[in-house]
Design an enzyme around this catalytic site. Sequence first.
Site, PDB file in Angstrom:
ATOM      1  N   HIS A   1       8.969   6.875   4.466  1.00  0.00           N
ATOM      2  CA  HIS A   1       8.253   7.482   5.590  1.00  0.00           C
ATOM      3  C   HIS A   1       7.835   6.213   6.644  1.00  0.00           C
ATOM      4  O   HIS A   1       7.293   5.224   6.220  1.00  0.00           O
ATOM      5  CB  HIS A   1       7.169   8.249   5.196  1.00  0.00           C
ATOM      6  CG  HIS A   1       6.140   7.605   3.970  1.00  0.00           C
ATOM      7  ND1 HIS A   1       6.508   7.534   2.884  1.00  0.00           N
ATOM      8  CD2 HIS A   1       4.886   6.912   4.489  1.00  0.00           C
ATOM      9  CE1 HIS A   1       5.544   6.655   2.324  1.00  0.00           C
ATOM     10  NE2 HIS A   1       4.519   6.327   3.222  1.00  0.00           N
TER      11      HIS A   1
ATOM     12  N   GLY B   1       0.803  -1.177   0.063  1.00  0.00           N
ATOM     13  CA  GLY B   1       0.099   0.158  -0.088  1.00  0.00           C
ATOM     14  C   GLY B   1       0.833   1.377  -0.070  1.00  0.00           C
ATOM     15  O   GLY B   1       0.217   2.228   0.349  1.00  0.00           O
TER      16      GLY B   1
END
Length: 113
Positions: free
Chosen positions: A99, A92
């Site tokens: 991050h 996803g």
Amino acid sequence: MGCLFCNVLEKKVPADVVYEDEHALAFKDIRPVAPTHVLVIPKKHIAAIHDLTDADATTIGQVMIAAKKVAEQLGIHANGFRLVVNDGDEAGQTVHHIHVHVLGGRTMTWPPG
Ligand code: AMP
Ligand code: ZN
């Protein structure tokens, strides 16, 4: 077009910054999935975990230390919090600048979706 999170670093895209040091920036996720949901990014552009090399060891370590500081600063460290890094399509990943999601403020479930 360029990289969205590089644009955040260059202040071309606004962000609600909660922490910054020499190596990392942390800002609130625009679509939070927990009461506390912050993204921690390296100031160096690296697209994904699968692009890491041995030369990135210090950089990625600094991101993890920044994530720990964010959790302390936002007061989610005592009850527990979750760090998530999505890598690639099936996981996803939608923004291709590494991050770390810092998630807290509620009970987490396992396994993750
Ligand atoms: P991922 O799906 O793991 O790549 O996570 C990308 C995250 O970035 C998602 O949780 C989005 O809600 C978040 N996001 C996208 N654009 C922005 C932005 N401009 N500012 C803050 N968070 C963003
Ligand atoms: Zn970038």
